[in-house]
Structure formats: structure tokens, C-alpha cells
Scaffold this motif. Sequence first.
Motif, short mmCIF file in Angstrom:
data_model
loop_
_atom_site.label_atom_id
_atom_site.label_comp_id
_atom_site.label_asym_id
_atom_site.label_seq_id
_atom_site.Cartn_x
_atom_site.Cartn_y
_atom_site.Cartn_z
N ALA A 2 -19.92 18.16 33.00
CA ALA A 2 -18.83 17.43 32.37
C ALA A 2 -19.13 17.23 30.89
N LYS A 3 -18.09 17.29 30.06
CA LYS A 3 -18.25 17.02 28.64
C LYS A 3 -18.57 15.54 28.45
N PRO A 4 -19.35 15.23 27.37
CA PRO A 4 -19.83 13.84 27.22
C PRO A 4 -18.71 12.80 27.17
N LEU A 5 -17.55 13.15 26.62
CA LEU A 5 -16.48 12.16 26.45
C LEU A 5 -15.31 12.38 27.40
N SER A 6 -15.52 13.16 28.45
CA SER A 6 -14.40 13.46 29.36
C SER A 6 -13.89 12.19 30.05
N GLU A 7 -14.80 11.29 30.48
CA GLU A 7 -14.36 10.06 31.14
C GLU A 7 -13.62 9.16 30.16
N TYR A 8 -14.15 9.07 28.93
CA TYR A 8 -13.49 8.26 27.90
C TYR A 8 -12.07 8.76 27.65
N ASN A 9 -11.91 10.06 27.48
CA ASN A 9 -10.58 10.61 27.19
C ASN A 9 -9.65 10.49 28.40
N ARG A 10 -10.19 10.64 29.59
CA ARG A 10 -9.37 10.59 30.80
C ARG A 10 -8.75 9.21 31.00
N LYS A 11 -9.45 8.17 30.59
CA LYS A 11 -8.99 6.80 30.85
C LYS A 11 -7.93 6.32 29.85
N ARG A 12 -7.67 7.10 28.79
CA ARG A 12 -6.82 6.61 27.71
C ARG A 12 -5.66 7.55 27.42
N ASP A 13 -4.52 6.96 27.07
CA ASP A 13 -3.35 7.72 26.63
C ASP A 13 -3.24 7.51 25.12
N PHE A 14 -3.65 8.53 24.36
CA PHE A 14 -3.74 8.36 22.92
C PHE A 14 -2.37 8.41 22.23
N LYS A 15 -1.33 8.63 22.99
CA LYS A 15 0.02 8.49 22.44
C LYS A 15 0.43 7.02 22.39
N ILE A 16 -0.30 6.19 23.15
CA ILE A 16 0.04 4.77 23.24
C ILE A 16 -1.01 3.91 22.54
N THR A 17 -2.29 4.15 22.83
CA THR A 17 -3.34 3.33 22.24
C THR A 17 -3.75 3.87 20.88
N ALA A 18 -4.16 2.96 19.98
CA ALA A 18 -4.62 3.34 18.65
C ALA A 18 -6.11 3.68 18.63
N GLU A 19 -6.78 3.60 19.79
CA GLU A 19 -8.19 3.96 19.86
C GLU A 19 -8.37 5.43 19.48
N PRO A 20 -9.49 5.76 18.85
CA PRO A 20 -9.68 7.16 18.42
C PRO A 20 -9.99 8.08 19.59
N SER A 21 -9.35 9.23 19.59
CA SER A 21 -9.79 10.27 20.51
C SER A 21 -10.86 11.05 19.78
N GLY A 22 -11.65 11.80 20.48
CA GLY A 22 -12.66 12.54 19.73
C GLY A 22 -13.60 13.29 20.62
N ALA A 23 -14.24 14.30 20.00
CA ALA A 23 -15.26 15.08 20.68
C ALA A 23 -16.61 14.55 20.25
N ALA A 24 -17.63 14.86 21.03
CA ALA A 24 -18.99 14.49 20.66
C ALA A 24 -19.38 15.21 19.38
N SER A 25 -20.10 14.50 18.51
CA SER A 25 -20.55 15.11 17.27
C SER A 25 -21.69 16.07 17.56
N GLY A 26 -21.61 17.26 16.97
CA GLY A 26 -22.68 18.23 17.17
C GLY A 26 -23.80 18.09 16.15
N ALA A 27 -23.59 17.22 15.15
CA ALA A 27 -24.57 17.08 14.07
C ALA A 27 -25.82 16.37 14.58
N GLN A 28 -26.97 16.87 14.14
CA GLN A 28 -28.23 16.23 14.49
C GLN A 28 -28.51 15.11 13.49
N ARG A 29 -28.74 13.90 13.96
CA ARG A 29 -28.96 12.76 13.08
C ARG A 29 -30.44 12.38 13.09
N ASN A 30 -30.91 11.94 11.94
CA ASN A 30 -32.26 11.41 11.83
C ASN A 30 -32.41 10.20 12.74
N ALA A 31 -33.43 10.20 13.57
CA ALA A 31 -33.61 9.11 14.54
C ALA A 31 -33.90 7.77 13.86
#
Length: 501
Positions: A2-31
Motif C-alpha cells: 500500500a502507498k504510504p498515504l492511501s489510508e489518509y486519502n481514502r478517508k477524505r473527500d478533497f472536494k469538500i474538505t480543505a485539508e491538503p491531499s498529497g503524495a509522500a515526499s521522495g526527498a531525503q531529509r537530514n535527520a
Amino acid sequence: MAKPLSEYNRKRDFKITAEPSGAASGAQRNASALTFVIQKHDARNLHYDLRLELDGVLKSWAVPKGPSLDPSQKRLAVQVEDHPLSYGSFEGSIPAGQYGAGDVIVWDRGIWHPHDDPQTAYAAGKLEFTLAGEKLSGDWVLVRTHLKGSGDKERWLLIKENDRHARPASDYDITEAQPQSVLSGACVGNARPTPAPQKTAASVTLAGVQITHAERVIDLASGTRKLQLAQFYQSISEWLLPFLRHRPVSLLRAPEGIDGEQFFQKHSEHLAIPHIKQLDQRLDPDHARLMQIDSLAALIGAVQMGTVELHTWGATSDKIETPDLFVLDLDPDPALPWKAMLEAAQLTLSVLDELGLQAFVKTSGGKGLHLMIPLARRDDWATVKAFAKAIAQFMTQRLPERFTATSGPKNRQGKIFIDYLRNARGASTVAAYSVRARPGLPVSVPVSREELKGLRGAQQWTVANLQQRLQGLKGDPWAGYANRQRLSKQMWDTLGATQPQ
């Protein structure tokens, strides 16, 4: 898998809620510069959501009672679905009928430092880390338990480690003492007012300038219209014009509003801006003429042509080869808490004090602070820029964990970039009292040294509340500003730098 944010996206209707939709960031961040946020969520039951950046998402836990500074209080933290990194700045109301319906504020945010490899510790069920937030600091631990709850959600415990930031619950409850948002100052349940739309004529004359498309919305967040922006600039012109007069100006134009295309214009070119002064061609011979705003009519004329921001050179047009100021732009990693910016400003001001240079502070209206150092008109651009660079490098050498003198997001992770590059010929800095082309239309505002410690953010003042500040001032926050200071050999020696020949 499963994609990391599949559950997050499945629970929300982004046509109604102002919450951000989005994919996981592929960028590597300094720990050492991973973000965290705690959101206060007035859903069916009021609770706090702890979110830690890891693997390109925000790992999330619902903490019913919120964090406690008392190490003896082990707070239940129920793990919920991963959220996108963009959720870290979300504030607003989730509509009824949607998952998690209710009001959300950003209660705290900053960076977290895992003590060990975070992926390994997370998988093992014991995350030890340090928080550097606006409200929470010090060492914490998240421990996975075998407690059974409803559904298959894992139940963890959030525990404050016993360090100098710990406090007994009987003495202090941080959730009660500091209930407000670190972004907006709002408390959950307090709706923020939005301006009512005003009907105006399609064309209005202001300061002798015809404002066309007067009803055009410049900023969706505040609802500010073109005529209202022009009226705002007219209302603060006595404060703003002294910082524009006699200086080449660059304009950031957003003719369709700040959400549309933006243009940064340094020269007059073919655009006829009403009442603007065009400077001598010899000042910049390879381009169209430089521009200057010396009057209210020229200021309003610039707004008529879509201008939102005003940026000025560090020299006046009559002595353009000898700057009369330099600026140190303290530009933070956005993940850093605001108190890190205030500490950085105080440290930099201490060095300037040590050098014998008086500095004047203003909010950038963006993310950081600008330190303005007025000078006598003596040294050339190369010398002034080299001196500003020497200060940036001196600070970086002394405190490499806090500062960098190298531009670029990778170089400032967890740090503040001391931007000295604005001190080159042809470069510019947003003027004091200029609006910024950002949601809510914040303003770059001068503050006194005494006010610095009480600042809440770089966007504390906007077109909506600046007049309230100006009317309440007992004196000029930049009293004593004068172009008399000179760069001495002793200053160069103190910084361990050599003046260019």
C-alpha cells in the motif's frame, strides 16, 4: 504494498474538505532537521495530534490529553494514519460529515532530533528524541505498548524525560497555560473573521490615479481587493515613502492577484506606470531606465499596474556607487521554531554591537528578520558586500550548528542562512512597510530592539492590523537611524577579514 498515504486519502473527500491531499515526499531529509507539529483538534472529542516527519510523511498519533511536561504522566498516544508533510501547516475547520469534522489549529511546531536511527527505533517501538518547538523543548520518548483498544490501532505512550524542561503537573499544565495557535494566535472554537465583500465601482480615482478593476481580489486568504490595497498604501504613505524616496525601486507585480503569475520588474521597460520617475539612463546603461517612487501618486500608480511588493536598492540614485546601508537577511529553515530566529537575531546583534555598529530590525513579512545597518556614503559596493559576507562567515564559524553563510535549502537544514547577497549592486531588499505577496498580505515592519523579544512571527502584521500598531506607537521604532557609520580597519580585523583593495 500500500502507498504510504492511501489510508489518509481514502478517508477524505478533497472536494469538500480543505485539508491538503498529497503524495509522500521522495526527498531525503537530514535527520537533524526533521519537522514536527502538534495540532489541537476539536473533533468529536477534543484531542491533540502529534506528527513526526519520517520517510517523507508525518507519522501521527492522537494524544487525548495532550503532552505533559511531568515525567510521571505517561500520556496515551494512539497511532493513526500517516499524513502528508503539507498537513503540518493546516489550520481550519473540517466540515460536518467529513472524517475528523471540527476545528484544527497548529498548537506547536518545530524540529525533532532522533537520538538513534529513527527508522530502526520506530520499528522497535521506542523512539527517543529531542524537540525544539515554539512551546515544547527537551527530551521525550514514544513507547509502543501491548494495550488493547478499539480496532487495530497501536497504542503508544508519550513521556517527557526528566531534564531541565520537565515540570510537575501540579505546578504547570502547558496545554492550559498556552492554548493558542503558534501560527494565528487562534484558540480552537474561535472562528477567525473574514472580510465581507465590498461593492465598489469598476474604476475609482485615488491620489489622482485611476484605479481600474477596483474589485479584483488580490489575496484570496484575506479577501483584499485591488482598491483596498491601494487605500492601504495611501493610509501608510507617510511611513513608507521616506524609505522609497531617492532610491531605485524594483516592483513585484501580481496583476491577477498573488495566486496568479507574478513578475519582478527592475526597469521601466515599456510599461507606463503613472507618475513614476524614470532615472538617468547612465545609471544602468545596458538596460531600460531604473525607476524611483518619490510621491504618493507614483506609489498608487504602481499599485494600479498590479504592484504588491516594493524593493529598494541599498544606495540613493544621486550617489549610486556608494551604498548608504547594508542588510543581513536572516533566512531560516522553515522547520525551525520562531524562538530560534529570535535567538539568532540577538546573537547577530551582539556581534554588531561588538563591532560598534548600530543596527535596526524589521520583520521580513516572510519567514525571517532583516537587520539594517546604515552607513556613511563612502565605500563602494564590493567593499560593503565583502564586509557583510565577513559578518556572515564570522557567525558561521562561531556557531556552525546555528548559522550558514551558504545559500540553498540543503545548506540551511536546521539552520539560519545569513543572506549577505542583497548587498551587491543591482540587488534589492523589500522596503520597510511594504506589503508581501503572501496569503493574508503580511507587511515588512520596523521594530525597536526592545520589542524584539516579544515578536510572535515574521508575519505578525498584515494589511488588516498594521494601522492598529502604528496608531499605538509612542515613538519611531527606528529613532536614531542615520547614515553616519563607517567601516573601520579595526572592524575588519575583529572579523578576521581583509578589506578588498
